[in-house]
Motif scaffolding. Structure first.
Motif, mmCIF file in Angstrom:
data_model
loop_
_atom_site.group_PDB
_atom_site.id
_atom_site.type_symbol
_atom_site.label_atom_id
_atom_site.label_comp_id
_atom_site.label_asym_id
_atom_site.label_seq_id
_atom_site.Cartn_x
_atom_site.Cartn_y
_atom_site.Cartn_z
ATOM 1 N N VAL A 40 0.868 -1.184 0.000
ATOM 2 C CA VAL A 40 0.000 0.000 0.000
ATOM 3 C C VAL A 40 0.902 1.230 0.000
ATOM 4 C CG1 VAL A 40 -1.910 1.201 1.131
ATOM 5 C CG2 VAL A 40 -1.696 -1.254 1.396
ATOM 6 N N TYR A 41 0.558 2.192 -0.855
ATOM 7 C CA TYR A 41 1.365 3.400 -1.047
ATOM 8 C C TYR A 41 0.638 4.604 -0.471
ATOM 9 C CZ TYR A 41 3.847 0.462 -4.359
ATOM 10 O OH TYR A 41 4.562 -0.556 -4.921
ATOM 11 N N PHE A 42 1.378 5.408 0.278
ATOM 12 C CA PHE A 42 0.777 6.574 0.931
ATOM 13 C C PHE A 42 1.435 7.854 0.426
ATOM 14 C CE2 PHE A 42 0.296 3.002 3.743
ATOM 15 C CZ PHE A 42 -1.023 3.106 4.160
ATOM 16 N N LYS A 43 0.601 8.864 0.206
ATOM 17 C CA LYS A 43 1.065 10.202 -0.156
ATOM 18 C C LYS A 43 1.075 11.089 1.091
ATOM 19 C CE LYS A 43 -0.945 12.683 -3.464
ATOM 20 N NZ LYS A 43 0.135 13.150 -4.341
ATOM 21 N N GLU A 115 18.356 3.163 -0.509
ATOM 22 C CA GLU A 115 18.122 3.082 -1.950
ATOM 23 C C GLU A 115 18.439 4.445 -2.567
ATOM 24 O OE1 GLU A 115 14.752 -0.425 -1.607
ATOM 25 O OE2 GLU A 115 14.101 1.492 -2.459
ATOM 26 N N LEU A 116 19.134 4.413 -3.695
ATOM 27 C CA LEU A 116 19.375 5.641 -4.456
ATOM 28 C C LEU A 116 18.529 5.526 -5.711
ATOM 29 C CD1 LEU A 116 23.277 5.975 -4.153
ATOM 30 C CD2 LEU A 116 21.492 6.935 -2.674
ATOM 31 N N VAL A 117 17.706 6.527 -5.963
ATOM 32 C CA VAL A 117 16.724 6.390 -7.042
ATOM 33 C C VAL A 117 16.849 7.545 -8.031
ATOM 34 C CG1 VAL A 117 15.166 5.331 -5.353
ATOM 35 C CG2 VAL A 117 14.775 7.696 -6.039
ATOM 36 N N VAL A 118 16.457 7.258 -9.275
ATOM 37 C CA VAL A 118 16.430 8.280 -10.320
ATOM 38 C C VAL A 118 14.981 8.477 -10.752
ATOM 39 C CG1 VAL A 118 17.172 8.816 -12.691
ATOM 40 C CG2 VAL A 118 18.748 7.677 -11.115
ATOM 41 N N ARG A 119 14.589 9.723 -10.853
ATOM 42 C CA ARG A 119 13.270 10.129 -11.356
ATOM 43 C C ARG A 119 12.091 9.466 -10.638
ATOM 44 N NH1 ARG A 119 14.587 10.073 -17.734
ATOM 45 N NH2 ARG A 119 12.379 9.479 -17.829
ATOM 46 N N PRO A 120 11.959 9.711 -9.329
ATOM 47 C CA PRO A 120 10.767 9.222 -8.636
ATOM 48 C C PRO A 120 9.528 9.939 -9.172
ATOM 49 C CG PRO A 120 11.980 10.757 -7.252
ATOM 50 C CD PRO A 120 12.835 10.524 -8.472
ATOM 51 N N GLU A 121 8.446 9.202 -9.228
ATOM 52 C CA GLU A 121 7.207 9.770 -9.785
ATOM 53 C C GLU A 121 6.605 10.867 -8.908
ATOM 54 O OE1 GLU A 121 5.173 5.997 -11.603
ATOM 55 O OE2 GLU A 121 3.682 7.301 -10.647
ATOM 56 N N HIS A 122 6.146 11.918 -9.549
ATOM 57 C CA HIS A 122 5.281 12.906 -8.889
ATOM 58 C C HIS A 122 3.859 12.627 -9.344
ATOM 59 C CE1 HIS A 122 7.781 16.027 -6.787
ATOM 60 N NE2 HIS A 122 8.647 15.128 -7.193
ATOM 61 N N SER A 123 2.897 13.100 -8.574
ATOM 62 C CA SER A 123 1.519 12.772 -8.940
ATOM 63 C C SER A 123 0.840 13.909 -9.687
ATOM 64 C CB SER A 123 0.717 12.454 -7.683
ATOM 65 O OG SER A 123 0.569 13.636 -6.925
ATOM 66 N N GLY A 124 1.376 15.143 -9.553
ATOM 67 C CA GLY A 124 0.668 16.284 -10.137
ATOM 68 C C GLY A 124 -0.639 16.552 -9.418
ATOM 69 N N ARG A 125 -0.736 16.013 -8.219
ATOM 70 C CA ARG A 125 -1.993 16.118 -7.471
ATOM 71 C C ARG A 125 -1.655 16.389 -6.020
ATOM 72 N NH1 ARG A 125 -4.998 12.815 -4.768
ATOM 73 N NH2 ARG A 125 -3.696 10.974 -5.034
ATOM 74 N N ARG A 126 -2.437 17.290 -5.397
ATOM 75 C CA ARG A 126 -2.182 17.596 -3.996
ATOM 76 C C ARG A 126 -2.447 16.393 -3.125
ATOM 77 N NH1 ARG A 126 -5.441 23.105 -3.215
ATOM 78 N NH2 ARG A 126 -7.104 21.668 -3.744
ATOM 79 N N TYR A 127 -1.764 16.366 -1.989
ATOM 80 C CA TYR A 127 -2.065 15.361 -0.972
ATOM 81 C C TYR A 127 -3.325 15.805 -0.234
ATOM 82 C CZ TYR A 127 -1.881 14.566 4.064
ATOM 83 O OH TYR A 127 -2.215 14.345 5.359
ATOM 84 N N HIS A 128 -4.155 14.853 0.088
ATOM 85 C CA HIS A 128 -5.395 15.179 0.778
ATOM 86 C C HIS A 128 -5.701 14.053 1.763
ATOM 87 C CE1 HIS A 128 -9.415 15.937 1.814
ATOM 88 N NE2 HIS A 128 -9.823 16.533 0.727
ATOM 89 N N ILE A 135 -0.464 17.939 7.609
ATOM 90 C CA ILE A 135 0.820 17.479 7.049
ATOM 91 C C ILE A 135 1.165 18.260 5.780
ATOM 92 C CG2 ILE A 135 1.935 15.514 5.898
ATOM 93 C CD1 ILE A 135 0.556 13.692 7.942
ATOM 94 N N THR A 136 2.413 18.729 5.727
ATOM 95 C CA THR A 136 2.875 19.390 4.507
ATOM 96 C C THR A 136 3.872 18.517 3.742
ATOM 97 O OG1 THR A 136 4.595 20.545 5.764
ATOM 98 C CG2 THR A 136 2.526 21.721 5.399
ATOM 99 N N GLY A 137 4.325 17.421 4.347
ATOM 100 C CA GLY A 137 5.169 16.499 3.586
ATOM 101 C C GLY A 137 6.117 15.685 4.443
ATOM 102 N N PHE A 138 6.530 14.558 3.872
ATOM 103 C CA PHE A 138 7.580 13.729 4.466
ATOM 104 C C PHE A 138 8.871 14.536 4.424
ATOM 105 C CE2 PHE A 138 10.901 10.495 3.068
ATOM 106 C CZ PHE A 138 11.222 10.115 4.365
ATOM 107 N N ILE A 195 10.495 8.449 11.695
ATOM 108 C CA ILE A 195 10.075 8.994 10.393
ATOM 109 C C ILE A 195 9.364 10.312 10.659
ATOM 110 C CG2 ILE A 195 8.575 8.623 8.379
ATOM 111 C CD1 ILE A 195 8.870 5.594 8.907
ATOM 112 N N ASN A 196 9.851 11.367 10.021
ATOM 113 C CA ASN A 196 9.311 12.713 10.284
ATOM 114 C C ASN A 196 8.420 13.206 9.147
ATOM 115 O OD1 ASN A 196 9.687 15.775 9.562
ATOM 116 N ND2 ASN A 196 9.916 15.678 11.778
ATOM 117 N N HIS A 197 7.269 13.742 9.514
ATOM 118 C CA HIS A 197 6.457 14.526 8.589
ATOM 119 C C HIS A 197 6.354 15.935 9.143
ATOM 120 C CE1 HIS A 197 5.189 10.415 7.570
ATOM 121 N NE2 HIS A 197 5.023 10.899 6.364
ATOM 122 N N GLN A 198 6.481 16.901 8.267
ATOM 123 C CA GLN A 198 6.276 18.290 8.687
ATOM 124 C C GLN A 198 4.782 18.569 8.719
ATOM 125 O OE1 GLN A 198 8.801 20.886 9.380
ATOM 126 N NE2 GLN A 198 9.730 18.891 9.756
#
Ligand SMILES: CC(C)c1ccc(C(=O)O)c(O)c1O
Ligand SMILES: [Fe+2]
Length: 285
Positions: A40-43, A115-128, A135-138, A195-198
Motif C-alpha cells: 500500500v502506497y501513501f502520499k 536506496e538511491l533512485v532516479v526520477r521518482p514519480e510525482h503525482s501532479g496532485r495535492r495530498y489530501h 501534514i505538509t510532507g515527508f 520517520i518525520n512529517h512536517q
C-alpha cells in the motif's frame, strides 16, 4: 561524491497490513494513493508516494534518496562497490514497485538499507489526508548508527551531506537547505529510528497530541521544541514499534558559507527547549 538531492520515501515490511494501513490513514493522516499485490502506497505531499508498507518482515526497512541521473547512479554504484559495499541494481519490476525510473540498493556502514533512485514519480496532485493532520510532507528520517563518527564520515565524505548540528555525538545532517534530512542516532541495531512529517503549524502538533492521545496512541516525546532545528515536535509510536514524528517550523540553512555546525548536550536540554523528556530508548542516555 554521491550527490543526494532529496529524501524521497520509506519502505517498511509489516505482518499486519490492515493495521498498518489503518494507522497510516486514520491516525497519522496520510492518503492511500495506490495498492499493489502486497503493498500500500501513501502520499504526504505532491509526490506519488512517500511511504510504502508491504507484506513482510518489519525489520525489512529502506529509505530512499534521489540522485540526478542514471550516470550518477552508475558512478555511485562503482564508488560503493570500490568501498566493498554490496550493491544491488534494481530490476525494472522492482523499480516499478518503487515508482522510480531506476535504483540501486546497499547497506550503509551500520547496515541500514539505503536506496538511491532516479526520477521518482510525482503525482501532479495535492495530498489530501482523510484526517486534517496539517501534514505538509515527508521530511526526514532518524537512522540508527552503531558508530556515529564512522557513519557521519560515510554520509559527509562518500555522500554530500553536511553536519548542521550534533547532539552529543549524533549528527543532524542536511543535503539541501532543510536543517536535516537524516538524524543519526547511536544505538546497537540497524534500522529506521524515526520517520518525520512536517505539519503546517504548532497548532497541528498540539491538535494531534490530543487526537492521538484520545485514540490511545503511545506518546513517546513532546509536545516540545527542538533547540537544534527550532521545530515544535511530537513523537508517537506506530505499527511494529516504529516512531513517527510531526514537526513544524524546521529551520532552513540558506547560507552555506556562513553557517557553522553547533554542539548540543546529549541530555534532555539538547533535545527539547520546553523541558519535555523523551521516552525513547535511543534518546535517553
Ligand atoms: C532527537 C532527535 C534525533 C531529533 C533531534 C533534533 C531534531 C530537530 O532539530 O528537528 C529532530 O528532528 C530529531 O528527530
Ligand atoms: Fe526528527
Amino acid at each position: 561524491m554521491i550527490k543526494l538531492q532529496d529524501v524521497c520515501y520509506v519502505r517498511m515490511g509489516t505482518r499486519d497490513m490492515e493495521g498498518a494501513e489503518f494507522f497510516a490513514n486514520d491516525y497519522l493522516g496520510l492518503e492511500v494513493d495506490d495498492r499493489t499485490k502486497g503493498g500500500v502506497y501513501f502520499k504526504s505531499d505532491e509526490r506519488a508516494h512517500t511511504l510504502c508498507y508491504f507484506e513482510g518482515d518489519p525489520a525489512d526497512q529502506a529509505v530512499a534518496f534521489v540522485v540526478a541521473s542514471d550516470a550518477e547512479l552508475d558512478q555511485a554504484a562503482a564508488s560503493l562497490e570500490g568501498m566493498k559495499h554490496e550493491v544491488h541494481v534494481g530490476t525494472p519490476e522492482e523499480a516499478s514497485l518503487r515508482k522510480v525510473k531506476s535504483f540501486i540498493a546497499f547497506n550503509d556502514p551500520t547496515g541500514n538499507r539505503i536506496e538511491l533512485v532516479v526520477r521518482p514519480e510525482h503525482s501532479g496532485r495535492r495530498y489530501h489526508g482523510t484526517r486534517d493532520a496539517g501534514i505538509t510532507g515527508f521530511s526526514h528520517v532518524g537512522l540508527c548508527t552503531t558508530d556515529a563518527a564512522r557513519d557521519e564520515a560515510f554520509w559527509t565524505e562518500v555522500c554530500n551531506a553536511r553536519v548542521s548540528d550534533r547532539i552529543g555525538d549524533a549528527p543532524l545532517l542536511r543535503i539541501d537547505e532543510v536543517h536535516h534530512s537524516i538524524a543519526l542516532f547511536p544505538t546497537n541495531r540497524a534500522g529506521i529510528q524515526h520517520i518525520n512529517h512536517q505539519v503546517a503549524t504548532a497548532d497541528d502538533v498540539q491538535r494531534s497530541y490530543n487526537f492521538l492521545s484520545e485514540k490511545g496512541v503511545k506518546m513517546v516525546f513532546g509536545p516540545g521544541r527542538h533547540v537544534t532545528s527550532m521545530a515544535k515536535f511530537l513523537y508517537f509510536e506506530g505499527p511494529d514499534g516504529m516512531v513517527f514524528e510531526y514537526s513544524s517550523g524546521v529551520e532552513s540553512i540558506a547560507d552555506e558559507l556562513l553557517y557553522r555546525e553547533r554542539q548540543f548536550p546529549a541530555d534532555p536540554t539538547g533535545f527539547c527547549g520546553w523541558g519535555s523528556k523523551p521516552d525513547i530508548k535511543e534518546f535517553k542516555n
